[in-house]
Design a protein around this motif. Structure first.
Motif, PDB file in Angstrom:
ATOM      1  N   SER A 171       0.909  -1.149   0.035  1.00  0.00           N
ATOM      2  CA  SER A 171       0.014  -0.022  -0.174  1.00  0.00           C
ATOM      3  C   SER A 171       0.964   1.260  -0.016  1.00  0.00           C
ATOM      4  O   SER A 171       0.536   2.435  -0.476  1.00  0.00           O
ATOM      5  CB  SER A 171      -0.957   0.066   1.192  1.00  0.00           C
ATOM      6  OG  SER A 171      -0.149   0.030   2.369  1.00  0.00           O
ATOM      7  N   GLY A 172       2.019   1.120   0.416  1.00  0.00           N
ATOM      8  CA  GLY A 172       2.778   2.552   0.542  1.00  0.00           C
ATOM      9  C   GLY A 172       3.341   2.937  -0.775  1.00  0.00           C
ATOM     10  O   GLY A 172       3.878   4.043  -1.006  1.00  0.00           O
ATOM     11  N   TYR A 173       3.108   2.085  -1.952  1.00  0.00           N
ATOM     12  CA  TYR A 173       3.642   2.251  -3.143  1.00  0.00           C
ATOM     13  C   TYR A 173       2.455   2.826  -3.954  1.00  0.00           C
ATOM     14  O   TYR A 173       2.416   3.142  -5.047  1.00  0.00           O
ATOM     15  CB  TYR A 173       4.348   1.168  -3.734  1.00  0.00           C
ATOM     16  CG  TYR A 173       5.612   1.179  -3.676  1.00  0.00           C
ATOM     17  CD1 TYR A 173       6.595   1.696  -4.332  1.00  0.00           C
ATOM     18  CD2 TYR A 173       6.018   0.491  -2.217  1.00  0.00           C
ATOM     19  CE1 TYR A 173       8.023   1.451  -4.104  1.00  0.00           C
ATOM     20  CE2 TYR A 173       7.546   0.493  -1.967  1.00  0.00           C
ATOM     21  CZ  TYR A 173       8.396   0.780  -3.064  1.00  0.00           C
ATOM     22  OH  TYR A 173       9.843   0.737  -2.870  1.00  0.00           O
ATOM     23  N   HIS A 174       1.370   3.311  -3.574  1.00  0.00           N
ATOM     24  CA  HIS A 174       0.335   3.615  -4.254  1.00  0.00           C
ATOM     25  C   HIS A 174       0.009   5.109  -4.112  1.00  0.00           C
ATOM     26  O   HIS A 174      -0.901   5.717  -4.703  1.00  0.00           O
ATOM     27  CB  HIS A 174      -1.176   2.870  -3.990  1.00  0.00           C
ATOM     28  CG  HIS A 174      -1.092   1.608  -4.441  1.00  0.00           C
ATOM     29  ND1 HIS A 174      -1.163   1.226  -5.695  1.00  0.00           N
ATOM     30  CD2 HIS A 174      -0.910   0.484  -3.621  1.00  0.00           C
ATOM     31  CE1 HIS A 174      -1.173  -0.204  -5.761  1.00  0.00           C
ATOM     32  NE2 HIS A 174      -0.856  -0.593  -4.573  1.00  0.00           N
ATOM     33  N   LYS A 175       0.916   5.720  -3.402  1.00  0.00           N
ATOM     34  CA  LYS A 175       0.937   7.326  -3.294  1.00  0.00           C
ATOM     35  C   LYS A 175       1.511   7.829  -4.657  1.00  0.00           C
ATOM     36  O   LYS A 175       2.566   7.307  -5.008  1.00  0.00           O
ATOM     37  CB  LYS A 175       1.663   7.607  -1.872  1.00  0.00           C
ATOM     38  CG  LYS A 175       1.710   9.062  -1.639  1.00  0.00           C
ATOM     39  CD  LYS A 175       2.396   9.253  -0.504  1.00  0.00           C
ATOM     40  CE  LYS A 175       2.749  10.804  -0.030  1.00  0.00           C
ATOM     41  NZ  LYS A 175       3.275  11.168   1.067  1.00  0.00           N
ATOM     42  N   THR A 203       4.997   7.508  -8.906  1.00  0.00           N
ATOM     43  CA  THR A 203       4.722   6.619  -7.873  1.00  0.00           C
ATOM     44  C   THR A 203       5.821   6.735  -6.818  1.00  0.00           C
ATOM     45  O   THR A 203       6.826   6.562  -6.837  1.00  0.00           O
ATOM     46  CB  THR A 203       4.548   5.118  -8.348  1.00  0.00           C
ATOM     47  OG1 THR A 203       3.753   5.034  -9.253  1.00  0.00           O
ATOM     48  CG2 THR A 203       4.106   4.288  -7.343  1.00  0.00           C
ATOM     49  N   LEU A 204       5.222   6.786  -5.731  1.00  0.00           N
ATOM     50  CA  LEU A 204       6.041   7.150  -4.300  1.00  0.00           C
ATOM     51  C   LEU A 204       5.682   6.184  -3.235  1.00  0.00           C
ATOM     52  O   LEU A 204       4.852   5.490  -3.145  1.00  0.00           O
ATOM     53  CB  LEU A 204       5.918   8.569  -3.761  1.00  0.00           C
ATOM     54  CG  LEU A 204       5.978   9.848  -4.738  1.00  0.00           C
ATOM     55  CD1 LEU A 204       5.258  10.983  -4.233  1.00  0.00           C
ATOM     56  CD2 LEU A 204       7.303   9.943  -5.117  1.00  0.00           C
ATOM     57  N   ILE A 205       6.764   6.135  -2.365  1.00  0.00           N
ATOM     58  CA  ILE A 205       6.447   5.429  -1.107  1.00  0.00           C
ATOM     59  C   ILE A 205       6.347   6.535  -0.124  1.00  0.00           C
ATOM     60  O   ILE A 205       6.597   7.778  -0.037  1.00  0.00           O
ATOM     61  CB  ILE A 205       8.081   4.974  -0.729  1.00  0.00           C
ATOM     62  CG1 ILE A 205       8.563   4.156  -1.607  1.00  0.00           C
ATOM     63  CG2 ILE A 205       7.962   4.179   0.605  1.00  0.00           C
ATOM     64  CD1 ILE A 205      10.035   3.531  -1.620  1.00  0.00           C
ATOM     65  N   ASP A 206       5.407   6.074   0.757  1.00  0.00           N
ATOM     66  CA  ASP A 206       4.807   6.916   1.710  1.00  0.00           C
ATOM     67  C   ASP A 206       5.867   7.841   2.506  1.00  0.00           C
ATOM     68  O   ASP A 206       5.581   8.857   3.021  1.00  0.00           O
ATOM     69  CB  ASP A 206       4.087   6.004   2.883  1.00  0.00           C
ATOM     70  CG  ASP A 206       2.942   5.671   2.517  1.00  0.00           C
ATOM     71  OD1 ASP A 206       2.222   6.256   1.384  1.00  0.00           O
ATOM     72  OD2 ASP A 206       1.969   4.788   2.745  1.00  0.00           O
ATOM     73  N   GLU A 207       7.087   7.191   2.841  1.00  0.00           N
ATOM     74  CA  GLU A 207       8.141   7.889   3.562  1.00  0.00           C
ATOM     75  C   GLU A 207       9.046   9.093   2.875  1.00  0.00           C
ATOM     76  O   GLU A 207       9.475   9.767   3.379  1.00  0.00           O
ATOM     77  CB  GLU A 207       9.224   6.957   3.873  1.00  0.00           C
ATOM     78  CG  GLU A 207       8.683   5.872   5.125  1.00  0.00           C
ATOM     79  CD  GLU A 207       8.015   4.722   4.627  1.00  0.00           C
ATOM     80  OE1 GLU A 207       8.466   4.317   3.464  1.00  0.00           O
ATOM     81  OE2 GLU A 207       6.969   4.027   5.156  1.00  0.00           O
ATOM     82  N   PHE A 208       8.499   9.132   1.700  1.00  0.00           N
ATOM     83  CA  PHE A 208       9.335  10.216   0.878  1.00  0.00           C
ATOM     84  C   PHE A 208       8.798  11.687   1.373  1.00  0.00           C
ATOM     85  O   PHE A 208       7.637  11.833   1.246  1.00  0.00           O
ATOM     86  CB  PHE A 208       9.190  10.093  -0.602  1.00  0.00           C
ATOM     87  CG  PHE A 208       9.711   8.955  -1.368  1.00  0.00           C
ATOM     88  CD1 PHE A 208      11.007   8.242  -0.732  1.00  0.00           C
ATOM     89  CD2 PHE A 208       9.365   8.881  -2.582  1.00  0.00           C
ATOM     90  CE1 PHE A 208      11.633   7.514  -1.058  1.00  0.00           C
ATOM     91  CE2 PHE A 208      10.276   7.573  -3.256  1.00  0.00           C
ATOM     92  CZ  PHE A 208      11.381   7.092  -2.699  1.00  0.00           C
TER      93      PHE A 208
END
Length: 128
Positions: free
Chosen positions: A100-104, A112-117
């Motif tokens: 799910s962290g890659y759907h941002k 496509t981003l990781i939540d922590e970016f």
């Protein structure tokens, strides 16, 4: 008399790849195809395989896609099929803690981003 029997998972590189625009990140990259399966071994020699499933992995973002049965059949028959977006179904991103962290996505460029970016690696804009 004794037998050494085991059940394990196997991996086979299909030696087939295609250059495409990635369905996950939108960058130009290569899809590499592989098969995973389960097998029973007798004295460390595989004797029966089941649960065979083929996947494609993109080299640009490590996204893994399941592939359609038609495309799988063509690849296993050593044909050189064309790859269409409808043949690929996104499964996960290899190495990501959670899928799910890659759907941002970046609000500026859509990457496509990781939540922590905190900043987009493509356009450099701060993520709000």
């Amino acid at each position: 008399m004794f037998f050494i029997l085991g059940i394990s998972n196997g991996f086979k590189d299909l030696n087939f790849s295609k250059m495409v625009i990635c369905k996950n990140c939108g960058r130009y990259g290569r899809l590499e195809f592989f098969m995973v399966y389960n097998y029973i071994s007798l004295f460390f020699i595989p004797i029966f395989k089941w649960g065979k499933k083929c996947y494609a992995k993109s080299t640009c973002c490590n996204a893994v896609f399941s592939i359609s049965p038609e495309l799988e059949k063509k690849i296993l028959n050593n044909e050189n099929p064309d790859i269409d977006d409808s043949d690929l179904t996104f499964e996960y991103v290899e190495g990501a803690g959670s899928v799910s962290g890659y759907h941002k996505t970046c609000p500026n460029c859509g990457y496509t981003l990781i939540d922590e970016f905190e900043y987009c690696p493509k356009c450099g804009k701060k993520i709000k």
